[in-house]
Design a protein around this motif. Structure first.
Motif, PDB file in Angstrom:
ATOM      1  N   SER B  87       0.845  -1.207   0.000  1.00 24.38           N
ATOM      2  CA  SER B  87       0.000   0.000   0.000  1.00 24.38           C
ATOM      3  C   SER B  87       0.872   1.246   0.000  1.00 24.38           C
ATOM      4  O   SER B  87       1.972   1.254   0.565  1.00 24.38           O
ATOM      5  N   SER B  89       0.670   3.913   1.737  1.00 31.23           N
ATOM      6  CA  SER B  89       0.994   4.367   3.098  1.00 31.23           C
ATOM      7  C   SER B  89       2.154   3.565   3.665  1.00 31.23           C
ATOM      8  O   SER B  89       3.042   4.100   4.323  1.00 31.23           O
ATOM      9  N   LYS B  90       2.121   2.270   3.414  1.00 30.17           N
ATOM     10  CA  LYS B  90       3.184   1.404   3.925  1.00 30.17           C
ATOM     11  C   LYS B  90       4.513   1.757   3.263  1.00 30.17           C
ATOM     12  O   LYS B  90       5.548   1.817   3.918  1.00 30.17           O
ATOM     13  N   GLU B 146       0.034   7.681  -6.422  1.00 33.96           N
ATOM     14  CA  GLU B 146      -0.579   6.383  -6.138  1.00 33.96           C
ATOM     15  C   GLU B 146      -1.436   6.457  -4.864  1.00 33.96           C
ATOM     16  O   GLU B 146      -2.559   5.940  -4.825  1.00 33.96           O
ATOM     17  N   GLY B 147      -0.884   7.135  -3.847  1.00 35.39           N
ATOM     18  CA  GLY B 147      -1.611   7.263  -2.580  1.00 35.39           C
ATOM     19  C   GLY B 147      -2.871   8.107  -2.710  1.00 35.39           C
ATOM     20  O   GLY B 147      -3.898   7.808  -2.100  1.00 35.39           O
ATOM     21  N   ALA B 150      -5.454   6.093  -4.563  1.00 39.70           N
ATOM     22  CA  ALA B 150      -6.031   5.037  -3.712  1.00 39.70           C
ATOM     23  C   ALA B 150      -6.905   5.626  -2.603  1.00 39.70           C
ATOM     24  O   ALA B 150      -7.481   4.883  -1.803  1.00 39.70           O
ATOM     25  N   GLU B 152      -5.796   7.189  -0.101  1.00 34.23           N
ATOM     26  CA  GLU B 152      -5.089   7.121   1.182  1.00 34.23           C
ATOM     27  C   GLU B 152      -4.470   8.470   1.574  1.00 34.23           C
ATOM     28  O   GLU B 152      -4.401   8.800   2.754  1.00 34.23           O
TER      29      GLU B 152
END
Lengths: 212, 212
Positions: B87, B89-90, B146-147, B150, B152
């Motif tokens: 993910s 965030s990860k 990307e975040g 998504a 996020e």
């Protein structure tokens, strides 16, 4: 007792001193470097370079006076802010905005502070720490403690928060070449400064606020 | 065709080069300064100081090689991280943790990068930007996009986020004297480093995450 001429000379002396400080600040900002020769500072101020020695002893003295000029007023303002009747979040938001604006005005400031504390004697470093850094540290401690007590902020170590906030606010100015060489941006204009203020405040404040 | 002796000499050459880089890194870290004389770097490495000239041309060459050693691997890792099936965030959390650890290992790194880009020719500055800074900038753009896609992350300018994250991660190392002169802390030990990693990640990630 001073003659009239001496009194006028004293008035002149004050303004020549300020002219030199302003010239040094301007050149360091424009050229994005701390290394500006005394002769060019004097030329920019329109005065004889011997006056640098007269007012400041040497270039180090001029740099110390510049730190005092640039940081002194900000620290007085910060202490006043801490004591204001205003929510902790509002205080912190106001402070962060002022911080980015200060580096926008004096983009060399953090580098000058670091260089001075590294290169000067331990005695001068301790003096600078006491005059400028300790009051900032106390202000951060007070603002964070107040925010945590009010349930507005996460419990966070104010000493570490200090580094995160200062680093975030300063970096775009310290590493301006990244803008130039990676993004083709030659100058930080008002629009970019406003965007940086907004982004920094949003990020740090949302990071600091306790989760509801 | 190389003789055995030449092959052995080449093996030695590799390790002497690395010894010199390690010695320079160690001294800059210990003394908290970029200004370490070549003679002392050679003495720390246990080799003749003429070898600095032999391997690197001059001290600037040694510093460029040190940037390559310190930044090269990190940038390869960052690009790999961006492409991982994980993910956003990860990924970002992982990256920020690595960033603080990198400055812990090489606390002079950001200052060295800034000084080199300032003091060297525009050609070298452009080369450094292309080799190290542009890939980091692309990685940030990819991770943030990307975040955001998504749901996020907040929509945030990745160019500005870059400065905030780098500044926050680096400042405790660039301004280590604040720890010394204000808080009486002489060294950043593992415990303080862990606390700084945790606080930086919490603050930046909570600032970056979209509000649910």
């Amino acid at each position: 007792m001073k003659s009239d001429t001496a009194a006028v000379a004293e008035g002149d002396r004050m303004s020549t001193r300020d002219l030199l400080l302003t010239a040094a600040s301007e050149l360091m900002r424009k050229r994005d470097t701390l290394n500006v020769p005394i002769s060019e500072i004097a030329a920019e101020a329109g005065v004889n370079s011997a006056l640098v020695k007269y007012y400041f002893g040497n270039k180090n003295g001029l740099m110390l006076a510049l730190l005092e000029r640039d940081l002194g007023a900000s620290i007085t303002q910060l202490s006043a802010l801490v004591n204001m009747d205003m929510s902790p979040s509002k205080k912190m938001r106001y402070h962060l905005s002022g911080l980015v604006r200060m580096y926008f005005r004096c983009p060399y400031l953090q580098r000058l502070l670091i260089k001075t504390m590294r290169d000067e004697s331990a005695e001068i470093a301790r003096d600078i720490a006491e005059k400028y850094l300790a009051p900032i540290s106390h202000a951060y401690h007070a603002m964070i403690s107040e925010g945590v007590a009010a349930g507005e902020f996460k419990p966070i170590d104010s000493r570490l928060f200090y580094f995160i906030a200062i680093g975030a606010a300063d970096q775009i100015f310290s590493a301006r070449f990244v803008l130039k060489y990676v993004h083709g941006i030659d100058e930080i204009d008002d629009e970019l400064r406003r965007a940086y203020v907004d982004t920094t405040i949003t990020l740090i404040m949302d990071g600091l606020l306790a989760k509801s």
